[in-house]
Design a protein around this motif. Structure first.
Motif, PDB file in Angstrom:
ATOM      1  N   LYS A 187       0.894  -1.530  -0.002  1.00  0.00           N
ATOM      2  CA  LYS A 187      -0.100  -0.053  -0.077  1.00  0.00           C
ATOM      3  C   LYS A 187       0.837   1.360  -0.088  1.00  0.00           C
ATOM      4  N   LEU A 188       1.827   1.289   0.754  1.00  0.00           N
ATOM      5  CA  LEU A 188       2.899   2.268   0.901  1.00  0.00           C
ATOM      6  C   LEU A 188       3.463   2.545  -0.379  1.00  0.00           C
ATOM      7  N   GLU A 189       3.795   1.511  -1.072  1.00  0.00           N
ATOM      8  CA  GLU A 189       4.620   1.592  -2.565  1.00  0.00           C
ATOM      9  C   GLU A 189       3.612   2.064  -3.609  1.00  0.00           C
ATOM     10  N   HIS A 190       2.413   1.775  -3.403  1.00  0.00           N
ATOM     11  CA  HIS A 190       1.223   2.101  -4.222  1.00  0.00           C
ATOM     12  C   HIS A 190       1.194   3.864  -3.989  1.00  0.00           C
ATOM     13  N   ALA A 191       0.912   4.267  -2.843  1.00  0.00           N
ATOM     14  CA  ALA A 191       0.889   5.585  -2.287  1.00  0.00           C
ATOM     15  C   ALA A 191       2.101   6.307  -2.678  1.00  0.00           C
ATOM     16  N   MET A 192       3.215   5.865  -3.048  1.00  0.00           N
ATOM     17  CA  MET A 192       4.523   6.465  -3.182  1.00  0.00           C
ATOM     18  C   MET A 192       4.378   6.868  -4.675  1.00  0.00           C
ATOM     19  N   GLN A 235       2.065   7.386  -6.582  1.00  0.00           N
ATOM     20  CA  GLN A 235       1.017   8.429  -7.041  1.00  0.00           C
ATOM     21  C   GLN A 235       1.193   9.741  -6.271  1.00  0.00           C
ATOM     22  N   ALA A 236       2.216   9.808  -5.423  1.00  0.00           N
ATOM     23  CA  ALA A 236       2.526  11.124  -4.726  1.00  0.00           C
ATOM     24  C   ALA A 236       2.931  12.334  -5.508  1.00  0.00           C
ATOM     25  N   LEU A 237       3.834  11.852  -6.493  1.00  0.00           N
ATOM     26  CA  LEU A 237       4.317  12.901  -7.323  1.00  0.00           C
ATOM     27  C   LEU A 237       3.397  13.604  -8.075  1.00  0.00           C
ATOM     28  N   GLU A 238       2.578  12.811  -8.735  1.00  0.00           N
ATOM     29  CA  GLU A 238       1.428  13.467  -9.698  1.00  0.00           C
ATOM     30  C   GLU A 238       0.398  14.332  -8.878  1.00  0.00           C
ATOM     31  N   HIS A 239       0.342  13.889  -7.487  1.00  0.00           N
ATOM     32  CA  HIS A 239      -0.663  14.514  -6.483  1.00  0.00           C
ATOM     33  C   HIS A 239      -0.189  15.582  -5.838  1.00  0.00           C
ATOM     34  N   GLY A 240       1.119  15.944  -6.263  1.00  0.00           N
ATOM     35  CA  GLY A 240       1.886  17.263  -5.364  1.00  0.00           C
ATOM     36  C   GLY A 240       2.100  16.900  -4.180  1.00  0.00           C
ATOM     37  N   ARG A 241       2.220  15.401  -3.516  1.00  0.00           N
ATOM     38  CA  ARG A 241       2.538  15.364  -2.228  1.00  0.00           C
ATOM     39  C   ARG A 241       4.023  15.182  -1.954  1.00  0.00           C
ATOM     40  N   MET A 242       4.988  15.261  -2.903  1.00  0.00           N
ATOM     41  CA  MET A 242       6.296  15.187  -2.850  1.00  0.00           C
ATOM     42  C   MET A 242       6.866  16.744  -2.840  1.00  0.00           C
ATOM     43  N   ALA A 243       7.752  16.960  -2.139  1.00  0.00           N
ATOM     44  CA  ALA A 243       8.429  18.399  -2.061  1.00  0.00           C
ATOM     45  C   ALA A 243       9.818  18.272  -1.807  1.00  0.00           C
ATOM     46  N   VAL A 244      10.727  19.083  -2.432  1.00  0.00           N
ATOM     47  CA  VAL A 244      11.898  19.074  -2.201  1.00  0.00           C
ATOM     48  C   VAL A 244      12.299  20.228  -1.117  1.00  0.00           C
ATOM     49  N   PHE A 245      12.875  20.019  -0.143  1.00  0.00           N
ATOM     50  CA  PHE A 245      13.223  21.025   0.973  1.00  0.00           C
ATOM     51  C   PHE A 245      14.819  21.116   0.921  1.00  0.00           C
ATOM     52  N   ASP A 300       1.630  12.260   2.952  1.00  0.00           N
ATOM     53  CA  ASP A 300       0.612  11.173   2.288  1.00  0.00           C
ATOM     54  C   ASP A 300      -0.450  11.497   3.360  1.00  0.00           C
ATOM     55  N   PRO A 301      -1.724  11.520   2.483  1.00  0.00           N
ATOM     56  CA  PRO A 301      -3.028  11.733   3.458  1.00  0.00           C
ATOM     57  C   PRO A 301      -3.371  10.782   4.518  1.00  0.00           C
ATOM     58  N   ASP A 302      -2.929   9.588   4.130  1.00  0.00           N
ATOM     59  CA  ASP A 302      -3.431   8.342   4.971  1.00  0.00           C
ATOM     60  C   ASP A 302      -2.106   7.957   5.841  1.00  0.00           C
ATOM     61  N   PHE A 303      -0.716   7.956   5.238  1.00  0.00           N
ATOM     62  CA  PHE A 303       0.353   7.470   5.875  1.00  0.00           C
ATOM     63  C   PHE A 303       1.145   8.831   6.732  1.00  0.00           C
ATOM     64  N   GLY A 304       0.666   9.873   6.387  1.00  0.00           N
ATOM     65  CA  GLY A 304       1.190  11.250   7.314  1.00  0.00           C
ATOM     66  C   GLY A 304       2.564  11.392   6.613  1.00  0.00           C
ATOM     67  N   VAL A 305       3.519  11.966   7.445  1.00  0.00           N
ATOM     68  CA  VAL A 305       4.861  12.202   6.851  1.00  0.00           C
ATOM     69  C   VAL A 305       5.371  10.978   6.829  1.00  0.00           C
TER      70      VAL A 305
END
Ligand code: C2E
Ligand code: MG
Ligand code: MG
Ligand code: MG
Length: 291
Positions: A26-31, A33-43, A66-71
């Motif tokens: 599940k985590l890998e699936h969420a990962m 999808q994260a880029l296209e949903h704007g959930r990744m950021a570069v700090f 992630d909305p489900d897994f948090g940070v």
């Protein structure tokens, strides 16, 4: 037990899916999808010149919420992305974001270096150097403002081929940095043979400063090695003024750590830059030679 499903296709046959494996999937699936949903950021975490306490650059650090897994910590998802090969997609994105941000700083008259972590699989992509070249050109970033952080292990497998790659990247003017120095295989030969610009002392050796005699000996030896080979030295994970003072006494060039700042989103990084001030390369070089 592995059940065969015809040529080259295998599936893991288990009466009940192990719950650890399921949540990992599940985590890998969420990962993915994260880029296209704007959930990744570069700090960006400031890199500080120890002598002057001014910012000279920043390390790009990937962040995922992630909305489900948090940070989700990079310590969890980066190894997962490395295993699945998805790191190639993630890494290409981080590289472009970082180059774009550094080009913005440079356009504002702040020629700061950006330092980007590169995993083995990315570094091994046949088109890696070519992509690097075209990203720099596309964003108009002078190549000396980019650094790539590699771990020692990358240089030790297919050593010949990796050495050639390191040289062609150095020929572009991009700096090569050895990350987590001292935790790898401690094969030092490559430091002599390859154009390495910087080594980063792993935070596990910084933690015990200034009191732990073993840590102090290791850190001091790494700094001497860097000096002798003409390689700049950065200490990672500096959290206290005591640690910084110890590093200053040992003539370490730069530090990163919570003492100055954690990784920050671009706006907050800009604010921290205005507070501390920026030291451009020519100035700190002059300062180094001045003593
Ligand atoms: P690293 O490259 O060695 O990065 C340093 C890590 O130390 C970062 O953890 C940073 O947030 C943390 N750190 C900085 N200052 C301090 C301090 O004073 N105290 C402590 N305790 N920690 C400090 P982070 O961001 O969780 O990243 C962990 C690792 O994940 C990185 O280690 C790097 O290997 C990897 N990573 C992060 N972003 C990327 C990326 O974009 N691409 C690749 N390939 N790997 C990445
Ligand atoms: Mg790093
Ligand atoms: Mg490191
Ligand atoms: Mg590390």
């Amino acid at each position: 037990r592995v059940k065969e499903r015809g040529r080259g296709h295998y599936s893991f046959y288990q009466p009940q899916m192990n719950s650890g494996l399921l949540s990992r999937m599940k985590l890998e699936h969420a990962m993915r999808q994260a880029l296209e949903h704007g959930r990744m950021a570069v700090f960006f975490q400031p890199q500080v010149h120890i002598g002057s306490n001014r910012i000279v650059g920043a390390e790009a650090l990937l962040r995922w919420t992630d909305p489900d897994f948090g940070v989700v910590s990079p310590g969890v998802f980066i190894p997962m992305a490395e295993e699945s090969g998805y790191i190639v997609t993630l890494g290409a994105w981080v590289l472009e974001q970082s180059i774009r941000e550094a080009a913005r700083w440079s356009e504002k008259g702040l020629p700061l270096k950006v330092s980007v972590n590169v995993s083995a699989l990315e570094f091994r992509q046949p088109d890696f150097v070519e992509r690097l070249r075209s990203l720099l050109a596309h964003h108009g970033l002078p190549s000396h403002l980019l650094e790539l952080e590699l771990t020692e292990s990358i240089l030790l497998q297919d050593a010949q081929e990796m050495a050639a790659r390191v040289r062609s990247i150095a020929d572009l003017g991009v700096g090569l940095v050895i990350d987590d120095f001292g935790t790898g295989y401690s094969s030092l030969g490559y430091l002599k043979k390859l154009p390495i610009a910087k080594i980063k002392i792993d935070q596990s050796f910084v933690r015990g400063l200034p009191h732990d005699a073993g840590d102090r000996a290791i850190v001091s030896a790494i700094i001497s090695l860097g000096k002798a080979l003409g390689t700049e030295v950065v200490a990672e994970g500096v959290e206290t003024g005591e640690q910084r003072d110890c590093l200053r006494a040992l003539h370490c060039h730069f530090f990163q750590g919570f003492l100055c700042s954690p990784g920050l989103p671009p706006d907050a990084f800009g604010a921290r830059m205005s507070e501390l001030g920026v030291l451009v390369e020519d100035d700190w070089r002059a300062a180094l030679h001045g003593g």
